[in-house]
Each structure stands twice: as structure tokens, then as C-alpha cells.
Write a protein that holds these residues in place. Structure first.
Motif, mmCIF file in Angstrom:
data_model
loop_
_atom_site.group_PDB
_atom_site.id
_atom_site.type_symbol
_atom_site.label_atom_id
_atom_site.label_comp_id
_atom_site.label_asym_id
_atom_site.label_seq_id
_atom_site.Cartn_x
_atom_site.Cartn_y
_atom_site.Cartn_z
ATOM 1 N N ALA A 112 72.745 -33.716 17.806
ATOM 2 C CA ALA A 112 73.241 -32.818 18.855
ATOM 3 C C ALA A 112 72.777 -31.391 18.609
ATOM 4 C CB ALA A 112 74.770 -32.885 18.919
ATOM 5 N N GLU A 113 72.740 -30.976 17.355
ATOM 6 C CA GLU A 113 72.239 -29.639 17.040
ATOM 7 C C GLU A 113 70.762 -29.516 17.413
ATOM 8 O OE1 GLU A 113 73.185 -29.311 12.932
ATOM 9 O OE2 GLU A 113 75.055 -28.213 13.320
ATOM 10 N N ALA A 114 69.973 -30.568 17.149
ATOM 11 C CA ALA A 114 68.539 -30.551 17.505
ATOM 12 C C ALA A 114 68.361 -30.496 19.015
ATOM 13 C CB ALA A 114 67.857 -31.785 16.927
ATOM 14 N N ALA A 115 69.243 -31.214 19.733
ATOM 15 C CA ALA A 115 69.165 -31.194 21.197
ATOM 16 C C ALA A 115 69.446 -29.796 21.733
ATOM 17 C CB ALA A 115 70.141 -32.210 21.786
ATOM 18 N N ILE A 116 70.300 -29.065 21.099
ATOM 19 C CA ILE A 116 70.577 -27.686 21.521
ATOM 20 C C ILE A 116 69.350 -26.810 21.294
ATOM 21 C CG2 ILE A 116 71.903 -25.614 20.932
ATOM 22 C CD1 ILE A 116 74.343 -27.322 20.686
ATOM 23 N N LEU A 117 68.716 -26.990 20.154
ATOM 24 C CA LEU A 117 67.500 -26.214 19.889
ATOM 25 C C LEU A 117 66.434 -26.498 20.956
ATOM 26 C CD1 LEU A 117 67.209 -26.581 16.010
ATOM 27 C CD2 LEU A 117 67.934 -24.557 17.297
ATOM 28 N N LYS A 118 66.299 -27.780 21.281
ATOM 29 C CA LYS A 118 65.312 -28.163 22.302
ATOM 30 C C LYS A 118 65.686 -27.562 23.659
ATOM 31 C CE LYS A 118 63.287 -32.205 24.549
ATOM 32 N NZ LYS A 118 63.260 -33.695 24.629
ATOM 33 N N ALA A 119 66.972 -27.647 24.015
ATOM 34 C CA ALA A 119 67.419 -27.114 25.310
ATOM 35 C C ALA A 119 67.239 -25.610 25.364
ATOM 36 C CB ALA A 119 68.874 -27.500 25.543
ATOM 37 N N ASN A 120 67.493 -24.911 24.257
ATOM 38 C CA ASN A 120 67.293 -23.455 24.219
ATOM 39 C C ASN A 120 65.819 -23.104 24.409
ATOM 40 O OD1 ASN A 120 69.777 -22.088 23.943
ATOM 41 N ND2 ASN A 120 69.988 -22.868 21.842
ATOM 42 N N SER A 121 64.939 -23.873 23.767
ATOM 43 C CA SER A 121 63.494 -23.612 23.884
ATOM 44 C C SER A 121 63.015 -23.829 25.316
ATOM 45 C CB SER A 121 62.737 -24.528 22.922
ATOM 46 O OG SER A 121 61.351 -24.343 23.071
ATOM 47 N N LEU A 122 63.483 -24.950 25.895
ATOM 48 C CA LEU A 122 63.094 -25.234 27.280
ATOM 49 C C LEU A 122 63.630 -24.170 28.238
ATOM 50 C CD1 LEU A 122 61.754 -27.172 29.287
ATOM 51 C CD2 LEU A 122 63.923 -28.450 29.383
ATOM 52 N N LEU A 123 64.859 -23.723 27.965
ATOM 53 C CA LEU A 123 65.451 -22.697 28.821
ATOM 54 C C LEU A 123 64.648 -21.398 28.740
ATOM 55 C CD1 LEU A 123 67.729 -21.734 30.686
ATOM 56 C CD2 LEU A 123 69.055 -21.172 28.622
ATOM 57 N N ASP A 124 64.251 -21.006 27.524
ATOM 58 C CA ASP A 124 63.442 -19.783 27.376
ATOM 59 C C ASP A 124 62.122 -19.910 28.144
ATOM 60 O OD1 ASP A 124 65.391 -18.632 25.828
ATOM 61 O OD2 ASP A 124 64.451 -19.184 23.912
ATOM 62 N N LYS A 125 61.516 -21.103 28.022
ATOM 63 C CA LYS A 125 60.226 -21.312 28.686
ATOM 64 C C LYS A 125 60.370 -21.200 30.198
ATOM 65 C CE LYS A 125 56.531 -24.731 29.151
ATOM 66 N NZ LYS A 125 56.044 -26.077 28.739
#
Length: 384
Positions: A112-125
């Protein structure tokens, strides 16, 4: 001649009667009288048993089979010492299962922590892309539809981040639940081991190896060695002067020739409603090397002293009502009957005279036959 003989006989009989009457009514009678005594100890007597203030029948909170016993009768064990163990194989498996569940929960949390990192990266992009398209839209380089699609993608990325955060919160709760379960199973595993709750003397061991025990069933009876005391029952009529700290003497039934010094440490606030006795607890100052609980004992407790007193045996008092009674006295060499008042009692059955005795009067402590008021008496002072 016959008249002379008859007269002689009558004279002899009369003389004998006169002599007997003088002996009975006129001759001084010797009587024992009370002497003034000093520093008379006032004590109360009671019987009781050896007890322990801290006594526990200890067992386990779980059922099982005894696989280890590490103490026995008369052993002294420190606080925390292991006394017994039950078979733990099933509980060991439960603990292992809880540990595995905790590992899975922690892995899910990491995911779940990794999914947050991925979601944050996608959101920034997507935020950057939406910003560029808005600039190009203002310059007329892209269509409105392209800019709207970019804004929609940004909102999707934001939603995915919120979902990832929810998944992390759920993973945290799952980890907390798994940790709680592991703590519970570990604590339950600990409950398969019985330890001494205090520094103790083992009085009895109730089970042997291989025995099946139920929850709460006693395995050992323990006492705290320094909590041994004497429980003494004192009649309420004698208990009025009792206070904590008074000196006492204890005699054990098994050691009748020895007296152990003790002190009053507690007096129960409630008397026995049936026996009308008060429970008094004595702590020994010099204790026997070995004690046996429930052993019978006798105790005397010093509750006070009389600096100066005249004492009369209760057996010499007539019509005694607990406070007053009739006593023979010697007054100016003659016998009299007086009503005297009495106070404290001694262990040997004597009563303290507190009133009714005139100056110079001596109370008779051992009445004899032939006593009557006015008869001359020869007082014999008794030795205290």
C-alpha cells in the motif's frame, strides 16, 4: 447417789457444750486476708492457631497437561520463579499462525505504501501535463478537448492517490489487528507457565507430572514466610484493654516448654457473632525455626498493670454480678460482711477491689467454716 451422778453428768455435758460454744462463737478464727500488692500485671488469655496473612492457592488460567514441575513441599522460591508448565504445542502453533498473519499484514502495508508512491508520481506527471496544456490552450496551440482530457486525467490521478491512501489506512488497521492477535496468543502462551507471584514458601503441591488440570485449579499452595502470625480468639469480656503494639507471650502446642515473645499487630473490627470472641493477630519477635499452619497455641497478652492493688479471688465473692459482690472482711479484729466493688481481673481469677473497703479493713480471701459477723478473727496475711 443416783441424783449426784446424774448431776455430775449434766455438769459435764454443760461444760462440753460451753467449751464447744466458746470454740465456735468466742474463740478467734484464723482467716487468710489479702495483702496490698504492687505492679500487678493484667493479662488476657486466648487460644488460637498459627496462620499466614499472605496465603495463595495458585494455578493456571488455561487447561492442559502438566509437563514440568519445578518446586515441591517446603521449598522457598523467589518472586518470578517458574513453578510449573503445561504442554504448549497447540499454543505454539497458534503463535506461529499469528506471526505469519502479522507478516502478511506488514507485506500488504508495504504494498500500500508503494501504491501511494506510484499514485503521487502519476499525479505529479498529470498535474504538469495539465498545466502545459492549459498554457497551450491559452495560446491556441491545442484544442479545448485536449485540455479537458488532461484535466480529467488529473482528477483521476487524484482519486487514485486517495484510494491508495485508503488502502494504506486499511493495511495499518490490519497490521494493528495482527499485532494484537500475536500479543494475545503470546500472552496466552505465557499463561501455560506458572510463576511465583511473590517470594514464597511452598506449603503443598497438589498435582504431579502428566496430570490434566482445569483453568483455575490449584497446583501449589504458597505463603509469604514473613507473613506468618498467630490468630488468637479473646473473649469480649476481656478484650476491652487490647490495643496494637501490646506485648504477648505465645506457647505452641508442639513446644509447650518454650515461650515465644510476640506483639499485637491487628485487632479485627468485627467480633464473632456466635462465640462472642474478638480476633487478635500476634506477630512473633523471636519465631520458631519451623512453623506449621493451623497448629494450636495459647497466648497471654499484657494489657496493663496495677501500681497498687488489693485483690480478692472471685471464689471468695458471693453474689458477684460482674461489678459488685459480698465479701467477708476483718475490721478491728472482728468479722463483717461488706458489699465491695471490683475492677480489673487477673488471669489467676482474682478481682481488683475498687470500692466499699473501709480504712483498715482486710478482705478475706479464703472463707472457712464458722464465720459470722462480729466474731473475733485473727488475720493471716497471704503472700502475693
Amino acid at each position: 447417789m443416783r441424783r449426784w451422778r446424774l448431776g455430775l453428768v449434766l455438769m459435764l455435758v454443760a461444760g462440753a457444750l460451753a467449751a464447744g460454744g466458746w470454740a465456735v462463737w468466742l474463740r478467734p478464727v484464723a482467716v487468710a486476708v489479702a495483702a496490698v500488692e504492687h505492679d500487678v500485671a493484667i493479662e488476657v488469655y486466648g487460644i488460637g492457631t498459627v496462620e499466614a496473612r499472605v496465603r495463595s492457592a495458585v494455578g493456571l488460567e488455561v487447561a492442559g497437561t502438566v509437563t514440568g514441575l519445578f518446586a515441591d513441599h517446603e521449598d522457598r522460591v523467589p518472586k518470578g520463579a517458574v513453578l510449573a508448565r503445561l504442554d504448549t504445542r497447540q499454543q505454539d502453533a497458534r503463535v506461529a499462525e499469528a506471526e505469519a498473519a502479522l507478516g502478511q499484514a506488514r507485506a500488504a502495508r508495504a504494498k500500500a505504501e508503494a501504491a501511494i508512491l506510484k499514485a503521487n508520481s502519476l499525479l505529479d506527471k498529470r498535474r504538469q501535463a495539465a498545466g502545459r496544456r492549459q498554457e497551450l490552450l491559452s495560446k491556441g496551440s491545442v484544442s479545448v478537448e485536449v485540455a479537458q482530457d488532461s484535466a480529467a486525467d488529473l482528477r483521476v490521478a487524484e482519486a487514485e492517490l486517495a484510494l491508495a491512501r485508503s488502502d494504506l489506512a486499511l493495511a495499518d488497521a490490519t497490521v494493528a489487528d495482527a499485532e494484537a492477535r500475536l500479543r494475545y496468543e503470546s500472552a496466552r502462551l505465557d499463561s501455560y507457565t506458572l510463576t511465583a507471584p511473590f517470594e514464597a514458601l511452598v506449603i503443598a503441591r497438589h498435582k504431579e507430572l502428566g496430570a490434566a488440570v482445569n483453568p483455575g485449579e490449584p497446583l501449589f499452595t504458597l505463603i509469604a514466610p514473613d507473613s506468618v502470625w498467630a490468630l488468637v480468639h479473646i473473649d469480649e469480656a476481656s478484650a476491652g484493654g487490647l490495643t496494637e503494639g501490646q506485648a504477648a507471650a505465645v506457647r505452641l502446642r508442639s513446644l509447650p516448654g518454650r515461650i515465644f515473645a510476640a506483639r499485637v499487630v491487628r485487632i479485627d473490627l468485627e467480633s464473632d457473632r456466635v462465640t462472642e470472641e474478638r480476633k487478635v493477630y500476634l506477630k512473633c519477635e523471636v519465631c520458631p525455626s519451623r512453623v506449621h499452619l493451623a497448629e494450636q497455641l495459647e497466648a497471654t497478652i499484657a494489657v496493663g498493670s496495677l501500681p497498687r492493688a488489693v485483690l480478692v479471688p472471685q471464689a471468695a465473692v458471693d453474689r458477684f454480678d460482674g461489678r459488685n459482690g459480698m465479701v467477708w472482711t476483718v475490721e478491728e479484729g472482728r468479722l463483717a460482711r461488706r458489699t465491695l466493688s471490683f475492677g480489673r481481673h487477673t488471669l489467676d481469677g482474682r478481682l481488683e477491689v475498687t470500692g466499699g473497703l473501709s480504712d483498715g479493713a482486710l478482705p478475706v480471701v479464703a472463707p472457712v467454716s464458722g464465720l459470722r459477723e462480729g466474731r473475733r478473727a485473727e488475720p493471716l496475711e497471704t503472700v502475693p
